[in-house]
Enzyme design. Structure first.
Site: not given
Ligand code: DGL
Length: 275
Positions: A19-20, A82, A160, A192, A194
């Site tokens: 993931d990011s 992600c 976050e 997403c 989050h």
């Molecule tokens: N993990 C990213 C997503 O699910 C969200 C956070 C980011 O923008 O890196 O798209």
């Protein structure tokens, strides 16, 4: 390493997830619960987070480097947790890697089509995911549906910050989902990593009737299908481990990541990325 037993093949190598940053830990937490015998290697690209506002080329470049790192860790399957990286990089990684790779967009789309009765589906996600129209495409590959999309760039930083239930978050959520409610959607995809942490706030805004689709649960089903089909399931002899790698700030990852993973996180190492 893959070993043949009497009737089936087992593989105790880990599953790779990336993931990011921290968000993919919501996906890993679900998959870990469903597969208690499996080991995991997680990579959070904390040096480059967020991906949601970056271009496709940049996200693909980062994703390729992370995938090669995971391959070096001898993972048997890669899950792109992600949504933005799934939207941008899944096709290229599928083409170039020898191991199976799955993203979260297809499983989430399948779950949404299955859940929706009136075939009016809302999708919320980062600017990148929404701009890519990948949910829209995947949903319509399965069934003709009306898909209404909404980018919600302010939600990632709020989660976050830990402001999942704060008033300010509730009013921003309301502003984002209002246009979707006007379209009479009966299903809303949380596109997403989050957003599963915002389920309570979202429920309050959209009401009990709208079904919220958490791609993580649908992705766990897809993992099961692949591990079964390719005979890659671990067995009870596996010495299960969870390893975490990040491209920056392991201390912050442990601290904030524990909220996303719902467990304490140990074993975090920093890896220098070349891009
Ligand atoms: N993990 C990213 C997503 O699910 C969200 C956070 C980011 O923008 O890196 O798209």
């Amino acid at each position: 390493m893959q070993t043949k037993t009497k009737n089936k093949t087992i593989n105790n190598n880990p599953i790779g997830i990336f993931d990011s940053g921290f968000g993919g830990l919501t996906v890993m937490s679900t998959i870990d619960e469903v597969f208690p015998l499996e080991s995991f290697v997680y990579f959070g690209d904390t040096a480059h987070v967020p991906y949601g506002s970056k271009s496709k080329d940049t996200v693909v470049k980062y994703s390729k480097e992370i995938a090669s790192f995971l391959v070096k860790c001898k993972v048997k399957l890669i899950v792109i947790a992600c949504n933005t990286a799934s939207a941008f990089a899944l096709p290229i990684l599928k083409k170039t890697l020898k191991i199976p790779v799955i993203g979260v967009v297809k499983p989430g789309s399948k779950a949404a089509v299955f859940a929706s009765k009136n075939k009016k589906i809302g999708v919320i996600g980062t600017e990148g995911t929404i701009g890519s129209k990948s949910y829209l495409r995947e949903i319509n590959k399965i069934s003709r549906c009306k898909v209404y999309q909404q980018a919600c760039p302010l939600l990632v930083p709020l989660v976050e910050e830990g402001w999942n239930d704060a008033e300010v978050t509730a009013s921003i959520v309301q502003k984002y989902v209002e246009p979707l409610l006007d379209k009479q959607i009966d299903t809303l995809v949380l596109g997403c990593t989050h957003y599963p942490l915002l389920k309570k706030t979202l429920k309050k805004n959209v009401g009990e009737k709208i079904i919220l689709i958490d791609s993580a649960e649908a992705t766990a089903d897809e993992v099961r299908n692949i591990l079964n089909k390719k005979h890659l399931l671990a067995n009870t002899k596996n010495k299960k481990f969870l390893r975490f790698y990040v491209s920056d700030n392991p201390g912050k990852f442990k601290r904030i990541g524990s909220r996303f993973f719902s467990k304490k996180i140990f074993n975090v190492k920093k890896i220098e990325m070349s891009c």
